[in-house]
Structure formats: C-alpha cells, structure tokens
Design a protein around this motif. Structure first.
Motif, PDB file in Angstrom:
ATOM      1  N   ASN A   1      -3.143   6.937  -3.593  1.00 34.82           N
ATOM      2  CA  ASN A   1      -4.581   6.698  -3.449  1.00 34.82           C
ATOM      3  C   ASN A   1      -5.064   5.591  -4.380  1.00 34.82           C
ATOM      4  O   ASN A   1      -5.924   4.792  -4.003  1.00 34.82           O
ATOM      5  CB  ASN A   1      -5.359   7.984  -3.714  1.00 34.82           C
ATOM      6  CG  ASN A   1      -5.195   8.985  -2.591  1.00 34.82           C
ATOM      7  OD1 ASN A   1      -4.910   8.614  -1.457  1.00 34.82           O
ATOM      8  ND2 ASN A   1      -5.353  10.251  -2.905  1.00 34.82           N
ATOM      9  N   VAL A   2      -4.520   5.548  -5.589  1.00 38.25           N
ATOM     10  CA  VAL A   2      -4.916   4.504  -6.540  1.00 38.25           C
ATOM     11  C   VAL A   2      -4.512   3.128  -6.011  1.00 38.25           C
ATOM     12  O   VAL A   2      -5.305   2.177  -6.026  1.00 38.25           O
ATOM     13  CB  VAL A   2      -4.281   4.773  -7.928  1.00 38.25           C
ATOM     14  CG1 VAL A   2      -4.527   3.619  -8.871  1.00 38.25           C
ATOM     15  CG2 VAL A   2      -4.803   6.066  -8.509  1.00 38.25           C
ATOM     16  N   VAL A   3      -3.280   3.024  -5.515  1.00 42.66           N
ATOM     17  CA  VAL A   3      -2.805   1.747  -4.966  1.00 42.66           C
ATOM     18  C   VAL A   3      -3.621   1.360  -3.736  1.00 42.66           C
ATOM     19  O   VAL A   3      -3.952   0.186  -3.540  1.00 42.66           O
ATOM     20  CB  VAL A   3      -1.298   1.814  -4.644  1.00 42.66           C
ATOM     21  CG1 VAL A   3      -0.816   0.540  -3.990  1.00 42.66           C
ATOM     22  CG2 VAL A   3      -0.493   2.096  -5.905  1.00 42.66           C
ATOM     23  N   LEU A   4      -3.980   2.347  -2.930  1.00 44.08           N
ATOM     24  CA  LEU A   4      -4.773   2.067  -1.733  1.00 44.08           C
ATOM     25  C   LEU A   4      -6.172   1.558  -2.101  1.00 44.08           C
ATOM     26  O   LEU A   4      -6.679   0.615  -1.477  1.00 44.08           O
ATOM     27  CB  LEU A   4      -4.878   3.321  -0.861  1.00 44.08           C
ATOM     28  CG  LEU A   4      -5.615   3.168   0.463  1.00 44.08           C
ATOM     29  CD1 LEU A   4      -4.930   2.151   1.351  1.00 44.08           C
ATOM     30  CD2 LEU A   4      -5.719   4.504   1.165  1.00 44.08           C
ATOM     31  N   ILE A   5      -6.784   2.137  -3.106  1.00 41.71           N
ATOM     32  CA  ILE A   5      -8.113   1.681  -3.531  1.00 41.71           C
ATOM     33  C   ILE A   5      -8.031   0.259  -4.089  1.00 41.71           C
ATOM     34  O   ILE A   5      -8.866  -0.598  -3.764  1.00 41.71           O
ATOM     35  CB  ILE A   5      -8.701   2.657  -4.571  1.00 41.71           C
ATOM     36  CG1 ILE A   5      -9.068   3.967  -3.874  1.00 41.71           C
ATOM     37  CG2 ILE A   5      -9.920   2.064  -5.259  1.00 41.71           C
ATOM     38  CD1 ILE A   5      -9.453   5.086  -4.811  1.00 41.71           C
ATOM     39  N   ILE A   6      -7.010  -0.011  -4.906  1.00 40.95           N
ATOM     40  CA  ILE A   6      -6.823  -1.375  -5.421  1.00 40.95           C
ATOM     41  C   ILE A   6      -6.599  -2.351  -4.273  1.00 40.95           C
ATOM     42  O   ILE A   6      -7.134  -3.467  -4.266  1.00 40.95           O
ATOM     43  CB  ILE A   6      -5.655  -1.408  -6.432  1.00 40.95           C
ATOM     44  CG1 ILE A   6      -6.024  -0.610  -7.692  1.00 40.95           C
ATOM     45  CG2 ILE A   6      -5.267  -2.839  -6.795  1.00 40.95           C
ATOM     46  CD1 ILE A   6      -4.868  -0.384  -8.638  1.00 40.95           C
ATOM     47  N   HIS A   7      -5.823  -1.938  -3.288  1.00 40.80           N
ATOM     48  CA  HIS A   7      -5.536  -2.773  -2.117  1.00 40.80           C
ATOM     49  C   HIS A   7      -6.825  -3.116  -1.368  1.00 40.80           C
ATOM     50  O   HIS A   7      -7.040  -4.277  -0.967  1.00 40.80           O
ATOM     51  CB  HIS A   7      -4.552  -2.028  -1.223  1.00 40.80           C
ATOM     52  CG  HIS A   7      -4.067  -2.799  -0.048  1.00 40.80           C
ATOM     53  ND1 HIS A   7      -3.196  -3.850  -0.149  1.00 40.80           N
ATOM     54  CD2 HIS A   7      -4.329  -2.658   1.277  1.00 40.80           C
ATOM     55  CE1 HIS A   7      -2.939  -4.324   1.059  1.00 40.80           C
ATOM     56  NE2 HIS A   7      -3.622  -3.626   1.935  1.00 40.80           N
ATOM     57  N   LEU A   8      -7.688  -2.130  -1.167  1.00 40.62           N
ATOM     58  CA  LEU A   8      -8.945  -2.370  -0.454  1.00 40.62           C
ATOM     59  C   LEU A   8      -9.880  -3.279  -1.246  1.00 40.62           C
ATOM     60  O   LEU A   8     -10.547  -4.151  -0.671  1.00 40.62           O
ATOM     61  CB  LEU A   8      -9.629  -1.044  -0.133  1.00 40.62           C
ATOM     62  CG  LEU A   8      -8.898  -0.153   0.881  1.00 40.62           C
ATOM     63  CD1 LEU A   8      -9.602   1.185   1.013  1.00 40.62           C
ATOM     64  CD2 LEU A   8      -8.806  -0.843   2.220  1.00 40.62           C
ATOM     65  N   ILE A   9      -9.930  -3.082  -2.560  1.00 44.80           N
ATOM     66  CA  ILE A   9     -10.767  -3.953  -3.393  1.00 44.80           C
ATOM     67  C   ILE A   9     -10.246  -5.385  -3.352  1.00 44.80           C
ATOM     68  O   ILE A   9     -11.028  -6.342  -3.237  1.00 44.80           O
ATOM     69  CB  ILE A   9     -10.823  -3.413  -4.838  1.00 44.80           C
ATOM     70  CG1 ILE A   9     -11.623  -2.112  -4.864  1.00 44.80           C
ATOM     71  CG2 ILE A   9     -11.422  -4.433  -5.787  1.00 44.80           C
ATOM     72  CD1 ILE A   9     -11.564  -1.375  -6.185  1.00 44.80           C
ATOM     73  N   LEU A  10      -8.925  -5.538  -3.415  1.00 46.41           N
ATOM     74  CA  LEU A  10      -8.337  -6.883  -3.318  1.00 46.41           C
ATOM     75  C   LEU A  10      -8.655  -7.530  -1.976  1.00 46.41           C
ATOM     76  O   LEU A  10      -8.932  -8.733  -1.903  1.00 46.41           O
ATOM     77  CB  LEU A  10      -6.827  -6.825  -3.529  1.00 46.41           C
ATOM     78  CG  LEU A  10      -6.344  -6.612  -4.957  1.00 46.41           C
ATOM     79  CD1 LEU A  10      -4.842  -6.358  -4.983  1.00 46.41           C
ATOM     80  CD2 LEU A  10      -6.682  -7.815  -5.810  1.00 46.41           C
ATOM     81  N   ALA A  11      -8.608  -6.745  -0.910  1.00 41.77           N
ATOM     82  CA  ALA A  11      -8.903  -7.291   0.421  1.00 41.77           C
ATOM     83  C   ALA A  11     -10.343  -7.798   0.491  1.00 41.77           C
ATOM     84  O   ALA A  11     -10.602  -8.893   1.012  1.00 41.77           O
ATOM     85  CB  ALA A  11      -8.656  -6.231   1.488  1.00 41.77           C
TER      86      ALA A  11
END
Length: 145
Positions: free
Chosen positions: A3-13
């Motif tokens: 979930n942490v990696v997914l949130i970082i991924h969405l913020i980066l996008a």
C-alpha cells in the motif's frame, strides 16, 4: 508495504502529469511557459532544463515503483491461487459419487414437479376453480365484462 508503494506510485504519477503539462512544447502546447525576460528567478532556458531534469527523476522513480509493485504482486500470487481462495479444489473436497450404471442419472439431483411450477397464488389463486389451483389443472382467468 504494498500500500505504501502504491500510494507513492500514485503521487509520482500525478506529479509527473503536472510537470509534463507545465513544460513548453515545441508547438506551443498550452500557451504556458515563461516568456523570456530576466525578471524571474530562472530564465527560459534554465527553467526548461530544470523541468526536464525533474521530469526525468519523476519518470525514473515511477518506473522503479512500477517494477516494485510488479514484484510484490508476483510474490503474493505465487503463494496462493484462485482455487485456494475459493475454498479448495472441487476434486479434493467433493465426496465421490455413488457408482451407477452408464447413462443413469441420480434421482436426488433431479428437481421435482413442485419445484418447477410457480406457487398457486401466482397462478391465479381464486381463479375459476374456487381458489384451489392444482399443478395439473391451469387456472382460468376471470374475464372483465
């Protein structure tokens, strides 16, 4: 972790989309981008270089998080299968069928006639036969005169 990696991924996008939209394209794009002049902190060329560097950094981080999510998902799917999540395979949990002759159908699997017909209230309840509709005789509807 995922979930942490997914949130970082969405913020980066989202940041990557914003940075790309801020950049001046060769064809004019959105019409944004700094008009020259030395009034700003950065000149036009320096701003383009800084935005390009930020874009490259965000794109690299986006690719790293994409690969990390792929590895995490593959590791999680290798531990279990869809059949395990359902509740076990049907051949292991189902009891063996009784031995019967070829072409025979077990009688407990066939529906009865009562199961196939609607309830008597749905057929016409107090139709032409005094409210006692049987499954064998169809109810006669009342006619409006």
């Amino acid at each position: 972790m995922e979930n942490v990696v997914l949130i970082i991924h969405l913020i980066l996008a989202l940041c990557l989309v914003g940075i790309v939209l801020l950049q001046r394209s060769e064809g004019g794009g959105l019409g944004m981008g700094g008009g020259g002049g030395g009034d700003g902190v950065m000149s036009g060329r320096q701003a383009a270089t800084a935005l390009a560097k930020i874009t490259w950094v965000l794109a690299a981080a986006f690719l790293v998080t994409s690969m990390t999510l792929t590895v995490l998902a593959a590791r999680q799917s290798a531990e279990s299968s869809v059949i395990d999540q359902i509740g076990g395979s049907s051949s292991a949990s189902a009891p063996a069928a009784p031995a019967q002759g070829p072409g025979s159908v077990p009688t407990n699997s066939l529906p009865s006639a009562k199961d196939l017909l609607p309830p008597s209230s749905a057929i016409g309840g107090s139709g032409g036969n005094g409210g006692t509709a049987s499954p064998d005789t169809p109810a006669t509807p009342k006619r409006a005169n």
